[in-house]
Design a protein around this motif. Structure first.
Motif, mmCIF file in Angstrom:
data_model
loop_
_atom_site.group_PDB
_atom_site.id
_atom_site.type_symbol
_atom_site.label_atom_id
_atom_site.label_comp_id
_atom_site.label_asym_id
_atom_site.label_seq_id
_atom_site.Cartn_x
_atom_site.Cartn_y
_atom_site.Cartn_z
ATOM 1 N N ASN A 145 -6.212 8.553 -4.544
ATOM 2 C CA ASN A 145 -5.446 7.311 -4.481
ATOM 3 C C ASN A 145 -6.237 6.143 -5.059
ATOM 4 O OD1 ASN A 145 -3.251 8.557 -3.344
ATOM 5 N ND2 ASN A 145 -3.828 8.074 -1.237
ATOM 6 N N ILE A 146 -7.535 6.097 -4.773
ATOM 7 C CA ILE A 146 -8.376 5.028 -5.301
ATOM 8 C C ILE A 146 -8.456 5.114 -6.822
ATOM 9 C CG2 ILE A 146 -10.745 4.153 -5.401
ATOM 10 C CD1 ILE A 146 -10.968 4.839 -2.415
ATOM 11 N N LEU A 147 -8.669 6.321 -7.354
ATOM 12 C CA LEU A 147 -8.738 6.504 -8.802
ATOM 13 C C LEU A 147 -7.405 6.177 -9.467
ATOM 14 C CD1 LEU A 147 -10.863 9.767 -9.105
ATOM 15 C CD2 LEU A 147 -11.562 7.429 -9.610
ATOM 16 N N LEU A 148 -6.311 6.548 -8.833
ATOM 17 C CA LEU A 148 -4.992 6.255 -9.376
ATOM 18 C C LEU A 148 -4.755 4.738 -9.399
ATOM 19 C CD1 LEU A 148 -2.252 7.304 -10.392
ATOM 20 C CD2 LEU A 148 -1.500 7.273 -7.999
ATOM 21 N N ALA A 149 -5.117 4.054 -8.331
ATOM 22 C CA ALA A 149 -4.937 2.605 -8.277
ATOM 23 C C ALA A 149 -5.803 1.906 -9.318
ATOM 24 C CB ALA A 149 -5.271 2.091 -6.878
ATOM 25 N N ALA A 150 -7.038 2.378 -9.497
ATOM 26 C CA ALA A 150 -7.921 1.783 -10.497
ATOM 27 C C ALA A 150 -7.369 2.007 -11.904
ATOM 28 C CB ALA A 150 -9.323 2.359 -10.375
ATOM 29 N N GLY A 151 -6.855 3.187 -12.172
ATOM 30 C CA GLY A 151 -6.279 3.487 -13.481
ATOM 31 C C GLY A 151 -5.051 2.653 -13.779
ATOM 32 N N VAL A 152 -4.171 2.522 -12.788
ATOM 33 C CA VAL A 152 -2.968 1.705 -12.970
ATOM 34 C C VAL A 152 -3.357 0.242 -13.184
ATOM 35 C CG1 VAL A 152 -0.896 0.834 -11.793
ATOM 36 C CG2 VAL A 152 -1.438 3.267 -11.729
ATOM 37 N N GLY A 153 -4.330 -0.235 -12.424
ATOM 38 C CA GLY A 153 -4.787 -1.616 -12.593
ATOM 39 C C GLY A 153 -5.370 -1.859 -13.968
ATOM 40 N N LEU A 154 -6.133 -0.910 -14.463
ATOM 41 C CA LEU A 154 -6.728 -1.033 -15.793
ATOM 42 C C LEU A 154 -5.657 -1.056 -16.878
ATOM 43 C CD1 LEU A 154 -9.405 -1.087 -17.377
ATOM 44 C CD2 LEU A 154 -9.250 1.398 -17.485
ATOM 45 N N VAL A 155 -4.673 -0.195 -16.757
ATOM 46 C CA VAL A 155 -3.599 -0.146 -17.744
ATOM 47 C C VAL A 155 -2.789 -1.438 -17.723
ATOM 48 C CG1 VAL A 155 -1.408 0.995 -18.311
ATOM 49 C CG2 VAL A 155 -3.443 2.359 -17.828
ATOM 50 N N LEU A 156 -2.443 -1.921 -16.542
ATOM 51 C CA LEU A 156 -1.652 -3.150 -16.447
ATOM 52 C C LEU A 156 -2.417 -4.360 -16.960
ATOM 53 C CD1 LEU A 156 0.143 -2.712 -13.008
ATOM 54 C CD2 LEU A 156 1.126 -2.532 -15.304
ATOM 55 N N SER A 157 -3.690 -4.441 -16.633
ATOM 56 C CA SER A 157 -4.457 -5.591 -17.111
ATOM 57 C C SER A 157 -4.642 -5.540 -18.621
ATOM 58 C CB SER A 157 -5.811 -5.676 -16.404
ATOM 59 O OG SER A 157 -6.619 -4.574 -16.741
ATOM 60 N N SER A 158 -4.854 -4.369 -19.183
ATOM 61 C CA SER A 158 -5.007 -4.291 -20.639
ATOM 62 C C SER A 158 -3.693 -4.623 -21.349
ATOM 63 C CB SER A 158 -5.513 -2.912 -21.050
ATOM 64 O OG SER A 158 -4.569 -1.919 -20.717
ATOM 65 N N MET A 159 -2.584 -4.224 -20.762
ATOM 66 C CA MET A 159 -1.290 -4.564 -21.366
ATOM 67 C C MET A 159 -1.031 -6.068 -21.306
ATOM 68 S SD MET A 159 1.063 -1.347 -20.091
ATOM 69 C CE MET A 159 2.570 -2.197 -20.407
ATOM 70 N N SER A 160 -1.423 -6.704 -20.202
ATOM 71 C CA SER A 160 -1.211 -8.152 -20.109
ATOM 72 C C SER A 160 -2.115 -8.898 -21.091
ATOM 73 C CB SER A 160 -1.439 -8.641 -18.676
ATOM 74 O OG SER A 160 -2.784 -8.462 -18.307
ATOM 75 N N TRP A 161 -3.332 -8.421 -21.305
ATOM 76 C CA TRP A 161 -4.224 -9.056 -22.288
ATOM 77 C C TRP A 161 -3.693 -8.872 -23.702
ATOM 78 C CZ3 TRP A 161 -7.517 -12.733 -21.734
ATOM 79 C CH2 TRP A 161 -8.164 -12.909 -20.521
ATOM 80 N N MET A 162 -3.150 -7.705 -23.994
ATOM 81 C CA MET A 162 -2.582 -7.480 -25.327
ATOM 82 C C MET A 162 -1.383 -8.387 -25.556
ATOM 83 S SD MET A 162 -3.064 -3.326 -25.667
ATOM 84 C CE MET A 162 -1.582 -3.164 -26.572
ATOM 85 N N HIS A 163 -0.585 -8.596 -24.525
ATOM 86 C CA HIS A 163 0.570 -9.491 -24.644
ATOM 87 C C HIS A 163 0.112 -10.936 -24.835
ATOM 88 C CE1 HIS A 163 4.566 -11.057 -24.073
ATOM 89 N NE2 HIS A 163 4.116 -11.864 -23.120
ATOM 90 N N ALA A 164 -0.908 -11.352 -24.106
ATOM 91 C CA ALA A 164 -1.413 -12.723 -24.224
ATOM 92 C C ALA A 164 -2.075 -12.962 -25.578
ATOM 93 C CB ALA A 164 -2.403 -13.008 -23.103
ATOM 94 N N ALA A 165 -2.628 -11.926 -26.181
ATOM 95 C CA ALA A 165 -3.309 -12.074 -27.469
ATOM 96 C C ALA A 165 -2.343 -12.482 -28.575
ATOM 97 C CB ALA A 165 -4.013 -10.775 -27.845
ATOM 98 N N THR A 166 -1.071 -12.144 -28.441
ATOM 99 C CA THR A 166 -0.111 -12.519 -29.480
ATOM 100 C C THR A 166 0.148 -14.020 -29.486
ATOM 101 O OG1 THR A 166 1.758 -12.098 -28.005
ATOM 102 C CG2 THR A 166 1.012 -10.277 -29.398
ATOM 103 N N TYR A 167 -0.128 -14.699 -28.389
ATOM 104 C CA TYR A 167 0.105 -16.138 -28.301
ATOM 105 C C TYR A 167 -1.154 -16.964 -28.550
ATOM 106 C CZ TYR A 167 4.532 -14.736 -26.305
ATOM 107 O OH TYR A 167 5.758 -14.172 -26.117
ATOM 108 N N MET A 168 -2.285 -16.306 -28.727
ATOM 109 C CA MET A 168 -3.526 -17.031 -28.973
ATOM 110 C C MET A 168 -3.569 -17.503 -30.430
ATOM 111 S SD MET A 168 -6.360 -14.837 -26.998
ATOM 112 C CE MET A 168 -6.232 -14.514 -25.260
#
Length: 89
Positions: free
Chosen positions: A9-32
């Motif tokens: 469960n800990i590894l799954l939560a860490a993986g999901v968090g990493l994926v979501l944060s990287s997707m949000s950074w990629m989305h924010a990069a288009t507006y920079m």
């Protein structure tokens, strides 16, 4: 034996968090903002000054000492990590 589901469960939560944060950074990069000509010119001036400090010879150092410019250039040498070389010459 009960520790394995907890680790999964800990590894799954860490993986999901990493994926979501990287997707949000990629989305924010288009507006920079993109790099500008002014920023590029400033970068080239900074790199040129770093080269100037890095290539300072002994006669330049004597000039700096006479005109009391050594103390003005030293902070930039510290920022560029060239303090040892600058101080030796």
């Amino acid at each position: 034996m009960a520790a394995f589901p907890l680790v999964n469960n800990i590894l799954l939560a860490a993986g999901v968090g990493l994926v979501l944060s990287s997707m949000s950074w990629m989305h924010a990069a288009t507006y920079m903002p993109q790099r500008s000509a002014k920023g590029r010119a400033l970068y080239q001036r900074i790199k040129g000054y770093e080269r100037f400090i890095n290539g300072a010879e002994s006669y330049r150092q004597q000039f700096y000492e006479k005109k009391n410019l050594f103390n003005e250039i030293l902070p930039y040498a510290i920022v560029f990590g060239l303090t040892g070389k600058f101080a030796k010459q």
